[in-house]
Motif scaffolding. Sequence first.
Motif, PDB file in Angstrom:
ATOM      1  N   TYR A  60     -32.052  38.152 -18.892  1.00 15.64           N
ATOM      2  CA  TYR A  60     -31.226  38.033 -17.686  1.00 15.64           C
ATOM      3  C   TYR A  60     -31.680  39.140 -16.906  1.00 15.64           C
ATOM      4  O   TYR A  60     -31.562  38.888 -15.618  1.00 15.64           O
ATOM      5  N   LEU A  61     -32.155  40.326 -17.440  1.00 13.66           N
ATOM      6  CA  LEU A  61     -32.339  41.395 -16.587  1.00 13.66           C
ATOM      7  C   LEU A  61     -33.764  41.072 -15.754  1.00 13.66           C
ATOM      8  O   LEU A  61     -33.950  41.609 -14.745  1.00 13.66           O
ATOM      9  N   ILE A  62     -34.554  40.381 -16.671  1.00 12.94           N
ATOM     10  CA  ILE A  62     -35.934  39.937 -15.898  1.00 12.94           C
ATOM     11  C   ILE A  62     -35.869  38.915 -14.964  1.00 12.94           C
ATOM     12  O   ILE A  62     -36.319  39.102 -13.767  1.00 12.94           O
ATOM     13  N   LYS A  73     -34.879  43.140 -12.598  1.00 15.47           N
ATOM     14  CA  LYS A  73     -34.535  44.464 -13.057  1.00 15.47           C
ATOM     15  C   LYS A  73     -35.530  44.841 -13.942  1.00 15.47           C
ATOM     16  O   LYS A  73     -35.254  45.157 -15.280  1.00 15.47           O
ATOM     17  N   PHE A  74     -36.867  45.030 -13.592  1.00 19.45           N
ATOM     18  CA  PHE A  74     -37.682  45.160 -14.405  1.00 19.45           C
ATOM     19  C   PHE A  74     -37.894  46.830 -15.109  1.00 19.45           C
ATOM     20  O   PHE A  74     -38.219  47.074 -16.263  1.00 19.45           O
ATOM     21  N   THR A  75     -37.210  47.808 -14.407  1.00 16.91           N
ATOM     22  CA  THR A  75     -37.107  49.069 -14.781  1.00 16.91           C
ATOM     23  C   THR A  75     -36.124  49.310 -15.888  1.00 16.91           C
ATOM     24  O   THR A  75     -36.086  49.740 -16.787  1.00 16.91           O
ATOM     25  N   LEU A  76     -35.042  48.461 -15.796  1.00 13.89           N
ATOM     26  CA  LEU A  76     -33.983  48.441 -16.674  1.00 13.89           C
ATOM     27  C   LEU A  76     -34.637  47.653 -18.031  1.00 13.89           C
ATOM     28  O   LEU A  76     -34.388  48.313 -19.249  1.00 13.89           O
ATOM     29  N   GLN A  79     -42.194  34.928 -14.974  1.00 11.53           N
ATOM     30  CA  GLN A  79     -41.043  34.777 -13.999  1.00 11.53           C
ATOM     31  C   GLN A  79     -41.734  34.361 -12.660  1.00 11.53           C
ATOM     32  O   GLN A  79     -41.136  33.531 -11.968  1.00 11.53           O
ATOM     33  N   ARG A  80     -43.089  34.830 -12.356  1.00  9.69           N
ATOM     34  CA  ARG A  80     -43.515  34.784 -10.897  1.00  9.69           C
ATOM     35  C   ARG A  80     -44.272  33.319 -11.024  1.00  9.69           C
ATOM     36  O   ARG A  80     -44.062  32.666  -9.902  1.00  9.69           O
ATOM     37  N   ILE A  81     -44.674  32.841 -12.067  1.00  6.12           N
ATOM     38  CA  ILE A  81     -45.475  31.508 -11.941  1.00  6.12           C
ATOM     39  C   ILE A  81     -44.462  30.554 -11.799  1.00  6.12           C
ATOM     40  O   ILE A  81     -44.559  29.458 -11.023  1.00  6.12           O
ATOM     41  N   SER A  82     -43.217  30.586 -12.527  1.00  9.65           N
ATOM     42  CA  SER A  82     -42.126  29.811 -12.418  1.00  9.65           C
ATOM     43  C   SER A  82     -41.724  29.730 -11.002  1.00  9.65           C
ATOM     44  O   SER A  82     -41.282  28.590 -10.106  1.00  9.65           O
ATOM     45  N   GLN A  83     -41.509  30.711 -10.196  1.00  6.09           N
ATOM     46  CA  GLN A  83     -41.078  30.854  -8.968  1.00  6.09           C
ATOM     47  C   GLN A  83     -42.126  30.188  -8.090  1.00  6.09           C
ATOM     48  O   GLN A  83     -41.944  29.494  -6.902  1.00  6.09           O
ATOM     49  N   MET A  84     -43.401  30.496  -8.347  1.00  9.77           N
ATOM     50  CA  MET A  84     -44.660  30.068  -7.577  1.00  9.77           C
ATOM     51  C   MET A  84     -44.361  28.483  -7.577  1.00  9.77           C
ATOM     52  O   MET A  84     -44.750  27.716  -6.486  1.00  9.77           O
TER      53      MET A  84
END
Length: 425
Positions: free
Chosen positions: A141-143, A147-150, A279-284
């Motif tokens: 959920y953070l990803i 919230k990659f820093t967290l 995360q990125r590929i899913s959005q792309m």
Amino acid sequence: MLKKINKRIFDASDGIGRDIFILSFGVILAQLIPFLLQPVLKRMFSPEEFGAYDVFLKTFSIIVAFSCFKYENAILLPKKDSDAKQLVYLCLFLALFVFLMSLIASIFVGFFVELPLSRTALIILPFSVLFYSVFNAFNMYLIRRKKFTLSSTNKISRRFFEGATQYVSGLAKYSNGLVFGDLLGNLAQAIYSFWKVKKISPIGLVSKTKIKDLATEYRELPIYTLAPNILNTFVLGSLTFLILIKFDIRQVGFIEFTQKILSIPSVFISLAVSQVVFQRISQMVIRGKKILSLLISLIVILSLMSIVFIVLIESFGEQIFELIGGKEWGTSGKYAKTLVYASSSMLIFSPLGKVLIALKKFKINSAWELGKFVAIAFLFFLNYKSIEQYILVYSILIVLFYLIYGGIIIYQAYKYQVENNNKTQ
């Protein structure tokens, strides 16, 4: 060429380079704790104790693969954040169910089956799995919320508690100290991730109806990715179980150290790349953007890193392991010169496997996992006289299957772009 690749990754409009850096930096800091403790722990605990610990971790990994039935991957997919939260609840319910089943099994096995693990370790096992599963759900959920820093600092808290516990246990000559450290580390990151999620967004109420609907909507994840993930987990732990069956727990200890050092590039880089790429590929894919050029760029970068790693291990393998663990652990360095090729192939292609999930090519991924599992399982029926022979055949099989995997990923990315272009024309 490298300049163009670097620009494509780090100047991408969706910021993938920045996010990979944040996650990688956090993972590196988190892994520095156990890595820096290796010279100390390897002199506190024997190869036999590390062998038992490795059996614990490999068994842990197999049970964890069941824990959320792969619904944790679905947390990144819904458009509504409220749906993502309900998927988190679903993961927690499933994790609790797996915990209860594994606890019952651990108690039964502890009384009736002779294993290299103590009864204490067997009881710790299901609790450690539960705490990790809780962390995994909240971390996804953070990803999702970027919230990659967290997410990165979460891993640091885990390694701090794990390392401190194992060090103190080593001083006290407590034989179960390694597994007890794993337990406290997973507990720490479970609490930390829950706290952080609660701070950034209200938890909300549980909706049984919505959970049921979402479980049905994303049912392809457990149907098509659960079994492949379990098979893959078995393959990753197969060498440990193979050496345990064919030889003894001491040799398992040497293999544990070999795999730990060889996993450093994957832990530092591959895991972070995998999470961000998914995360990125899913959005792309949702936006209909091209993904092939990004994949090729990542493969080139990861390949160059792998070549450097192979040269380093081939040239100074035994010296590196003896320097870190002491003279007793030189055997691990000898094994590393063969296994480094398998580790490098996994470093390149394993993190990109999330692309097939993002493209919903579950059946293809399942078929590949099944083929790899059958090939590795065949090793258990072979009777070689030396560990080196098993390691060589294992490495050849892993390299072969991950090269095939890379080809499948590239082809599917290309096919997606062609089909997407046809739709837009």
